[in-house]
Design a protein around this motif. Structure first.
Motif, PDB file in Angstrom:
ATOM      1  N   TYR A   1     -33.602 -19.222 -34.616  1.00 52.90           N
ATOM      2  CA  TYR A   1     -32.942 -19.588 -33.360  1.00 52.90           C
ATOM      3  C   TYR A   1     -33.420 -20.923 -32.794  1.00 52.90           C
ATOM      4  O   TYR A   1     -32.764 -21.520 -31.941  1.00 52.90           O
ATOM      5  CB  TYR A   1     -33.157 -18.495 -32.316  1.00 52.90           C
ATOM      6  CG  TYR A   1     -34.547 -18.444 -31.730  1.00 52.90           C
ATOM      7  CD1 TYR A   1     -34.839 -19.069 -30.520  1.00 52.90           C
ATOM      8  CD2 TYR A   1     -35.577 -17.783 -32.383  1.00 52.90           C
ATOM      9  CE1 TYR A   1     -36.120 -19.032 -29.977  1.00 52.90           C
ATOM     10  CE2 TYR A   1     -36.850 -17.734 -31.855  1.00 52.90           C
ATOM     11  CZ  TYR A   1     -37.122 -18.356 -30.654  1.00 52.90           C
ATOM     12  OH  TYR A   1     -38.392 -18.322 -30.130  1.00 52.90           O
TER      13      TYR A   1
ATOM     14  N   ALA B   1     -24.528 -14.449 -43.087  1.00 56.02           N
ATOM     15  CA  ALA B   1     -24.193 -14.201 -41.685  1.00 56.02           C
ATOM     16  C   ALA B   1     -22.689 -14.328 -41.468  1.00 56.02           C
ATOM     17  O   ALA B   1     -22.066 -13.504 -40.781  1.00 56.02           O
ATOM     18  CB  ALA B   1     -24.947 -15.171 -40.782  1.00 56.02           C
TER      19      ALA B   1
ATOM     20  N   ALA C   1     -29.566 -15.029 -33.439  1.00 52.20           N
ATOM     21  CA  ALA C   1     -30.117 -15.584 -34.668  1.00 52.20           C
ATOM     22  C   ALA C   1     -31.489 -14.969 -34.966  1.00 52.20           C
ATOM     23  O   ALA C   1     -32.120 -14.385 -34.085  1.00 52.20           O
ATOM     24  CB  ALA C   1     -30.232 -17.106 -34.550  1.00 52.20           C
TER      25      ALA C   1
ATOM     26  N   SER D   1     -24.720 -17.655 -35.503  1.00 50.60           N
ATOM     27  CA  SER D   1     -25.984 -17.216 -36.087  1.00 50.60           C
ATOM     28  C   SER D   1     -26.408 -18.245 -37.135  1.00 50.60           C
ATOM     29  O   SER D   1     -25.753 -19.276 -37.292  1.00 50.60           O
ATOM     30  CB  SER D   1     -25.856 -15.817 -36.697  1.00 50.60           C
ATOM     31  OG  SER D   1     -27.132 -15.257 -36.965  1.00 50.60           O
TER      32      SER D   1
ATOM     33  N   CYS E   1     -28.278  -9.833 -37.514  1.00 52.90           N
ATOM     34  CA  CYS E   1     -27.914 -10.496 -36.257  1.00 52.90           C
ATOM     35  C   CYS E   1     -26.431 -10.358 -35.968  1.00 52.90           C
ATOM     36  O   CYS E   1     -26.023 -10.000 -34.847  1.00 52.90           O
ATOM     37  CB  CYS E   1     -28.302 -11.967 -36.303  1.00 52.90           C
ATOM     38  SG  CYS E   1     -30.088 -12.276 -36.375  1.00 52.90           S
TER      39      CYS E   1
ATOM     40  N   SER F   1     -21.840 -19.756 -38.664  1.00 55.19           N
ATOM     41  CA  SER F   1     -23.229 -19.672 -39.091  1.00 55.19           C
ATOM     42  C   SER F   1     -23.703 -21.060 -39.503  1.00 55.19           C
ATOM     43  O   SER F   1     -23.032 -21.758 -40.250  1.00 55.19           O
ATOM     44  CB  SER F   1     -23.364 -18.705 -40.276  1.00 55.19           C
ATOM     45  OG  SER F   1     -24.700 -18.620 -40.719  1.00 55.19           O
TER      46      SER F   1
END
Length: 247
Positions: free
Chosen positions: A11, A108, A33, A6, A70, A88
């Motif tokens: 993304y 994340a 993400a 993530s 996420c 991450s």
């Protein structure tokens, strides 16, 4: 190995594409993400509305939520497996010192750690964003070490890599977080309607960038790896506050 990836840049960011390419050499990769840049989202969860998950043409999943959303969603419902590691990043810009409290990149990874999975936040410590590939040998090292010498309990690692060519990187340094001065004042201006608006000011300069800190490592063109913990208890103040309130 199986990896969940993530970030907080979204993304579509070049850093997450580079990270997925690096980790795909080591095993199965799933990317979940945010659908847009959620930098500085910290550890926020979305509780006031439902979340949706969509799949991009490159196979990455994107969520209309925060970095924490996420990872939480992926591990607790979306995936049909438990990842061996959560990564991450690669964040465009450093996450050092006090910045880790605000960082969506670190958040994340923190969510993965809280869910019992070894987790790593990776950031490229520079503004140019020219050398995401320099993270490859560092990530390869971490994955191989986790594979060959698994730790007995999950860890949360914060990795910052100078934005320079890989062959110019100094050795890996295990560091502590430095500290910054307080942030610069907000920037006050007006919108086209004449209303006063405010932009959050830039971060302050490093206050504690001494030997052993992440700031010092990056200044020396070395890779900084800082193990983080989540216990926020001010243990040195327990007796003081007890005496203050309970006497």
């Amino acid at each position: 190995m199986k990896f969940l990836i993530s970030n907080d840049d979204g993304y579509f960011s070049p850093g997450i594409e580079q990270l997925a390419a690096i980790l795909s050499r080591h095993g199965k990769v799933v990317v979940v993400a945010p659908e847009r840049d959620r930098s500085a989202a910290s550890n926020s969860l979305t509780l006031d509305r439902p979340l949706t998950v969509r799949r991009a043409a490159n196979g990455f999943h994107f969520v209309n939520g925060t970095p924490t959303d996420c990872v939480h969603l992926a591990v607790t419902g979306l995936l049909d497996f438990v990842p061996d590691m959560v990564f991450s990043g690669i964040n465009h810009g450093p996450n050092m010192g006090d910045d880790t409290l605000y960082s969506g990149t670190v958040a994340a990874a923190t969510e993965g750690f809280l869910l019992g999975i070894p987790s790593v936040a990776v950031s490229l410590a520079g503004k140019s964003g020219q050398h995401f590939a320099s993270a490859a040998p560092v990530i390869d090292l971490l994955v191989e070490r986790f594979r060959s010498q698994p730790l007995q309990q999950p860890v949360l690692l914060n990795v910052n890599i100078p934005d320079i060519p890989a062959d110019a990187l100094g050795p890996v340094q295990i560091t502590r977080l430095g500290r910054r001065h307080k942030a610069e004042p907000v920037i006050k201006t007006q919108n086209p309607r004449g209303e006063t608006i405010y932009w959050v000011g830039p971060v302050g300069h490093a206050q504690d960038a001494g030997s052993g800190t992440d700031f010092a490592a990056i200044a020396a063109n070395a890779v900084s790896i800082t193990p983080l913990m989540i216990d926020l208890t001010a243990t040195t103040q327990l007796t003081q506050i007890k005496d203050w309130l309970c006497r």
